[in-house]
Design a protein around this motif. Structure first.
Motif, mmCIF file in Angstrom:
data_model
loop_
_atom_site.group_PDB
_atom_site.id
_atom_site.type_symbol
_atom_site.label_atom_id
_atom_site.label_comp_id
_atom_site.label_asym_id
_atom_site.label_seq_id
_atom_site.Cartn_x
_atom_site.Cartn_y
_atom_site.Cartn_z
ATOM 1 N N GLY A 1 -4.222 -1.226 -0.415
ATOM 2 C CA GLY A 1 -5.612 -0.371 0.487
ATOM 3 C C GLY A 1 -7.276 -0.686 -0.175
ATOM 4 O O GLY A 1 -7.675 -0.517 0.244
ATOM 5 N N THR B 1 0.810 -1.492 0.106
ATOM 6 C CA THR B 1 0.231 0.408 0.333
ATOM 7 C C THR B 1 1.278 1.318 0.633
ATOM 8 O O THR B 1 0.494 2.146 0.627
ATOM 9 C CB THR B 1 -0.864 -0.221 1.583
ATOM 10 N N GLY C 1 -9.371 -1.835 2.598
ATOM 11 C CA GLY C 1 -10.983 -1.260 3.029
ATOM 12 C C GLY C 1 -12.076 -2.052 2.447
ATOM 13 O O GLY C 1 -12.999 -1.679 3.737
ATOM 14 N N VAL D 1 -7.501 4.817 3.535
ATOM 15 C CA VAL D 1 -8.322 3.484 3.912
ATOM 16 C C VAL D 1 -9.502 2.954 4.467
ATOM 17 O O VAL D 1 -10.217 2.727 3.748
ATOM 18 C CB VAL D 1 -6.983 2.002 4.581
#
Length: 257
Positions: free
Chosen positions: A113, A3, A117, A19
């Protein structure tokens, strides 16, 4: 998946902020979508209230317990199945078809990410489900074992991990229309006979096979923990194995477009 922010995204918000923004987006998408809300909250709530207050469905209730004591853990398992598997599989599949995943993968959020998420959103929605369904069950007379709360939390987390990985695997490999049909069919089968809502023993000779499914281990683990049956070690190990296996499979075969 990394990320880290590429050089071309210098000046972007920190990874944690990106995120969290994605988590908020995913949660809002669930709670404002009628079909998603029906699947993740309304149907489990109706099942809890309806089955706890009627006796048309035969249910083996241990001495000293009420129907709701056996049903509440199963309804929580159904909620996890709805959010982590069915909802995720369908959302991922249609995001793939419309190019959303490919687009987000090129933003500062990145692929790692995006996955983080989605996982965070699953946990937030699960927390909401536990509060609403657990609170309703308590009103209906549910008396969960205090000693089983921590083991039950571990079962929930591992179950969510295994079923999220399964949802990503399905949503990331099959065409959107196929995912819509398969995910809903699998949901119905696992709720009805996969050990999620009702004990695996209700399936007769198939009980050992059902208990080894992610849905079966999730349902059995929650029932064992929350009815005072101790730490469900076997179910935790089954869920851990499924989580690792399905995560590796999703990483290997998941397609972003």
């Amino acid at each position: 998946m990394s990320t880290d922010v590429p050089a071309r995204h210098a000046g972007a918000a920190p990874t944690s902020a990106r995120v969290l923004a994605q988590v908020r987006r995913e949660v809002v998408a669930v709670v404002t979508n009628g079909e998603q809300l029906l699947l993740t909250l309304v149907l489990p709530l109706l099942a809890l209230v309806g089955l706890a207050r009627t006796t048309w469905l035969p249910l083996e209730v241990p001495a000293g317990m009420e129907r709701v004591d056996v049903l509440a853990p199963g309804v929580l398992a159904v909620a996890v199945l709805s959010t982590a598997f069915t909802s995720q599989a369908i959302a991922v599949a249609f995001d793939r078809r419309h190019g959303v995943l490919r687009l987000l993968g090129t933003t500062p959020l990145g692929r790692g990410g995006l996955v983080a998420g989605r996982a965070g959103a699953v946990l937030v929605v699960l927390l909401l489900q536990v509060v609403v369904l657990g609170g309703t069950a308590l009103v209906l007379g549910w008396s969960p074992s205090p000693a089983g709360l921590l083991p039950a939390a571990a079962v929930l987390l591992l179950g969510a991990g295994a079923l999220t990985a399964l949802g990503l695997l399905l949503g990331g490999t099959v065409r959107a229309e196929g995912v819509l049909a398969v995910a809903n069919l699998v949901w119905v089968l696992l709720v009805a006979a996969g050990g999620a809502l009702l004990p695996a023993s209700s399936t007769g000779p198939l009980a050992p096979f059902v208990a080894a499914l992610p849905s079966g281990a999730l349902g059995e683990g929650l029932r064992t923990a929350l009815t005072g049956g101790g730490v469900p070690v076997r179910d935790l190990l089954v869920l851990l194995a499924w989580t690792v296996l399905l995560a590796l499979a999703a990483r290997r075969w998941f397609r972003w477009d």
